[in-house]
Motif scaffolding. Structure first.
Motif, short mmCIF file in Angstrom:
data_model
loop_
_atom_site.label_atom_id
_atom_site.label_comp_id
_atom_site.label_asym_id
_atom_site.label_seq_id
_atom_site.Cartn_x
_atom_site.Cartn_y
_atom_site.Cartn_z
N ARG A 1 0.77 -0.93 -0.01
CA ARG A 1 0.00 -0.07 -0.08
C ARG A 1 1.12 1.25 0.01
O ARG A 1 2.04 1.17 0.47
N ASP A 2 0.30 2.37 -0.59
CA ASP A 2 0.80 3.72 -0.53
C ASP A 2 2.26 3.62 -0.94
O ASP A 2 3.29 3.87 -0.25
N VAL A 3 2.29 3.23 -2.19
CA VAL A 3 3.85 3.10 -2.95
C VAL A 3 4.44 4.32 -3.03
O VAL A 3 3.97 5.55 -2.94
N ARG A 4 5.72 4.29 -2.59
CA ARG A 4 6.52 5.53 -2.36
C ARG A 4 7.45 5.29 -3.66
O ARG A 4 7.94 4.31 -4.06
N GLU A 5 8.29 6.71 -3.71
CA GLU A 5 9.31 6.63 -4.62
C GLU A 5 10.57 5.48 -4.26
O GLU A 5 11.08 5.14 -5.10
N THR A 6 10.65 5.51 -3.00
CA THR A 6 11.68 4.82 -2.41
C THR A 6 11.26 3.26 -2.62
O THR A 6 12.36 2.35 -2.56
N ASP A 7 10.21 2.79 -2.85
CA ASP A 7 9.85 1.52 -3.08
C ASP A 7 10.35 0.91 -4.46
O ASP A 7 10.28 -0.25 -4.80
N LYS A 8 10.69 1.63 -5.22
CA LYS A 8 11.35 1.19 -6.49
C LYS A 8 12.47 0.31 -6.52
O LYS A 8 13.68 0.77 -5.92
N ARG A 9 12.31 -0.99 -6.64
CA ARG A 9 13.38 -1.92 -6.66
C ARG A 9 12.91 -3.35 -7.11
O ARG A 9 11.58 -3.31 -7.39
N LYS A 10 13.78 -4.46 -6.79
CA LYS A 10 13.14 -5.72 -6.99
C LYS A 10 12.66 -6.22 -5.61
O LYS A 10 13.53 -6.07 -4.80
N TYR A 11 11.77 -7.32 -5.86
CA TYR A 11 11.16 -7.99 -4.81
C TYR A 11 11.18 -9.52 -5.20
O TYR A 11 10.92 -9.79 -6.38
N TYR A 12 11.53 -10.17 -3.99
CA TYR A 12 11.81 -11.62 -4.26
C TYR A 12 10.72 -12.50 -3.44
O TYR A 12 10.45 -12.05 -2.20
N PHE A 13 10.20 -13.75 -3.89
CA PHE A 13 9.54 -14.61 -2.83
C PHE A 13 10.42 -15.57 -2.35
O PHE A 13 11.31 -16.10 -3.17
N ARG A 14 10.19 -15.98 -1.10
CA ARG A 14 11.19 -16.89 -0.40
C ARG A 14 10.17 -17.85 0.62
O ARG A 14 9.20 -17.49 1.07
N PHE A 15 10.49 -18.93 0.56
CA PHE A 15 9.60 -19.82 1.51
C PHE A 15 10.73 -20.77 2.17
O PHE A 15 11.77 -21.23 1.64
N ILE A 16 10.11 -21.30 3.59
CA ILE A 16 10.73 -22.00 4.23
C ILE A 16 10.10 -23.46 4.72
O ILE A 16 8.71 -23.08 4.97
#
Length: 623
Positions: free
Chosen positions: A107-122
């Protein structure tokens, strides 16, 4: 020792293989894998973004924890759960079943949120896996794109733009000056715009309450509202200094100003200065303002320079001759600003001047000779006055005051009379009359009366005539004088006739002698007869010695039947006589002869003869 080394080597290879499997993001051996629904997402700043993934693992495992992270797996470190990151706290929501899929809502995406995101599970028993590649999140805001150059009269399109292509196309809303517009697309079309268009525009994703910054159209246009000011204001007097200033509205601002007087360029610059202004500077001025989008002229400003009268002159109408009794207008002309308000007329007299009138036109009705003279005027206005040069007025009139007077008397035998008169032009003719008679008795300014009586004169010029009063004269001894005059004239005439008769007789004798001498020559050749005879006798012929030289001619007819008439050949001889001494024949005496041919034509041949050449003439002389 050897066994421990082999066990360590196997474990290292196993960890490396597992790491490579996590990074690859594909289904690995034994069923491990992660799949991202979207590899990249463009989201609006302030909006909500969703990232989805599905994953697989071997059946003997069960998922202990599934989360999203922004960190890559590195040896010796464990990526942090995004929900535990302080920058994302309260903005992260996981949705999934912890078995096959997991969705991240940010939510409330910010300019600093600009990047890559990864999914991880254990998993449990011990197992960890992170999908390679991840989801690349781009963050953008709304911007209203305006054409680089908007020129008055253009049709303009505004575009609501983002720096990346939104993954989910929203519904846009447009506002003008804060008021909602009906457009619902990312473009807003405006009709031809003008410089008065100062409105503010912005776009929004109304459902997300996301707004772009407001923009104002920068409409470029050529110069408008051109005006000219003059300083100082009020009356402009000759000799003062004046500034003309040009102002205008333009986008970009006007930088080029050109000044015109009438159609001639007189200066450049926003301000045009005239020092020591003169009457020649009066006129209509305007300026031309220009920028890259065009030019425009101002309305004309009239510069009115005030100055006293100059070039004052007098003119007379009608032009040409002015005859007594006619009407004449004298006009005082001048150049002045304001116009001359008063004109004063003066006539030059022998002593001083005479003021005649105070109007611009001085009229003289039924003009007379007394009005002749030199006139001038004085022109006045609020700035001063000036005199004209004198102008001569000449009145023409018929003779007047004709007077016949006795000028002198010649011992009673005659009386001299003189006629005088005033006239313009001067009298051209004087005629004298004696009372009682109808015919003139004399002409001229003076007349000599030989008889007693009453005489009068009449003076004439091109405009008329006038008779004088008669003057009475008395002449004594008029009969004797007349008699003597008649006798003198008769005696003179008689003498003249006697001289003519003598000359005629003498001429006739000479012709007869010449005719007799010519008959001696057979061929009409003339002889030269000397004063002495051919013999030795030296005694002169008394008759010949007293004669003058004479020339004789004898005509002889030839060819009487000629078609051109009768030709006569006349032959002359030169004879010389000496009266005081005997003529002696010397060797130096010589005679030259001539033939003169006369052609006589009959009446029928005269016209033809007139077309022929003139006969030749040969002259002779004797020494």
């Amino acid at each position: 020792m050897k066994d421990k080394l082999l066990i360590s080597l196997r474990m290292s290879l196993t960890v490396s293989l597992v790491f490579l499997l996590f990074i690859s993001g594909v289904v690995a051996q034994d069923g491990w894998g992660v799949d991202y629904k979207s590899k990249s997402i463009c989201a609006l700043k302030g909006s909500e973004v969703t990232m989805s993934s599905t994953y697989t693992y071997p059946r003997r495992y069960w998922v202990q924890k599934a989360f999203w992270t922004k960190e890559l797996v590195t040896p010796g470190s464990e990526p942090r759960d995004l929900s535990d990151d302080p920058e994302y706290r309260g903005r992260v929501l996981y949705i999934g079943d912890k078995q096959r899929y997991c969705t991240l809502t940010l939510r409330d995406v910010r300019e600093t949120d600009k990047r890559k995101y990864y999914f991880r599970f254990i998993t449990n028993p011990h197992g960890k896996y992170q999908g390679a590649g991840g989801v690349d999140l781009s963050v953008t805001d709304l911007q209203v794109e305006v054409p680089e150059r908007v020129i008055e009269g253009d049709e303009v399109t505004l575009t609501c733009k983002t720096t990346c292509s939104l993954t989910v196309t929203p519904t846009f809303t447009w506002f003008r000056n804060g008021s909602y517009l009906s457009s619902s697309t990312d473009q807003l079309h405006l009709q031809p715009v003008s410089r008065e268009n100062k409105d503010r525009y912005h776009c929004a994703v109304w459902s997300k309450k996301i707004y772009s910054p407001e923009v104002t159209l920068n409409v470029r246009y050529g110069p408008k509202s051109i005006s000219v000011f003059i300083s100082p204001s009020g009356e402009i007097v000759e000799g003062s200094s004046v500034n003309l200033t040009c102002s205008s509205d333009g986008n970009p601002p006007v930088q080029n100003y050109t000044w015109f007087k009438g159609t001639s360029s007189v200066g450049k610059g926003e301000t045009f200065t005239m020092k020591k202004i003169s009457s020649m500077d009066s006129g209509d001025y305007k300026c031309r303002s220009s920028n890259e989008h065009g030019y425009k002229y101002s309305e004309a400003l009239t510069l009115n320079v005030l100055y006293p009268p100059k070039s004052v002159s007098v003119s007379i109408s009608p032009s040409g001759e002015i005859v007594e009794g006619s009407s004449v207008n004298l006009t005082c002309s001048s150049d002045a600003n304001p116009p001359v308000q008063k004109s004063t007329w003066f006539k030059k007299l022998d002593h001083g001047v005479l003021q005649k009138s105070t109007s611009q036109i001085y009229s003289i009705s039924n003009i007379s000779s007394a009005d002749s003279g030199e006139y001038r005027c004085m022109a006045n206005n609020t700035q001063g006055f000036r005199y004209s040069e004198y102008k001569s007025l000449t009145v023409l009139y018929a003779p007047k005051k004709a007077l016949a007077s006795i000028s002198e008397s010649a011992e009673g035998s005659s009386v001299n009379l003189t006629c005088s008169s005033e006239a313009n032009p001067p009298v051209q003719k004087y005629t004298w009359f004696k009372e009682g008679g109808s015919s003139p008795v004399g002409y001229g300014h003076r007349y000599t009366a030989l008889q007693s009586g009453s005489y009068y004169c009449e003076a004439h010029n091109e405009h008329g005539s006038q008779k004088s009063d008669a003057v009475t004269v008395t002449v004594k001894g008029v009969s004797n004088a007349v008699l003597f005059a008649v006798l003198g004239m008769a005696a003179g005439c008689g003498c003249l006739f006697a001289i003519i008769a003598i000359l005629y007789v003498r001429r006739k004798r000479k012709c007869d002698s010449a005719k007799h001498a010519d008959q001696k020559e057979q061929e009409n050749i003339y002889s030269n007869v000397a004063a002495g005879a051919a013999t030795n006798d030296t005694a002169p012929d008394p008759d010949l010695s007293n004669q003058d030289d004479a020339y004789y001619a004898v005509p002889t007819a030839r060819n009487p039947d000629s078609a051109f008439g009768t030709d006569e050949e006349v032959q002359y001889a030169s004879i010389q006589f000496h009266c005081k001494k005997v003529a002696e024949k010397t060797e130096g005496d010589s005679t030259e002869y001539t033939n003169i041919r006369f052609t006589h034509t009959s009446a029928t041949n005269r016209s033809a003869t007139s077309m022929t050449e003139d006969p030749s003439v040969i002259y002779s002389t004797m020494k």
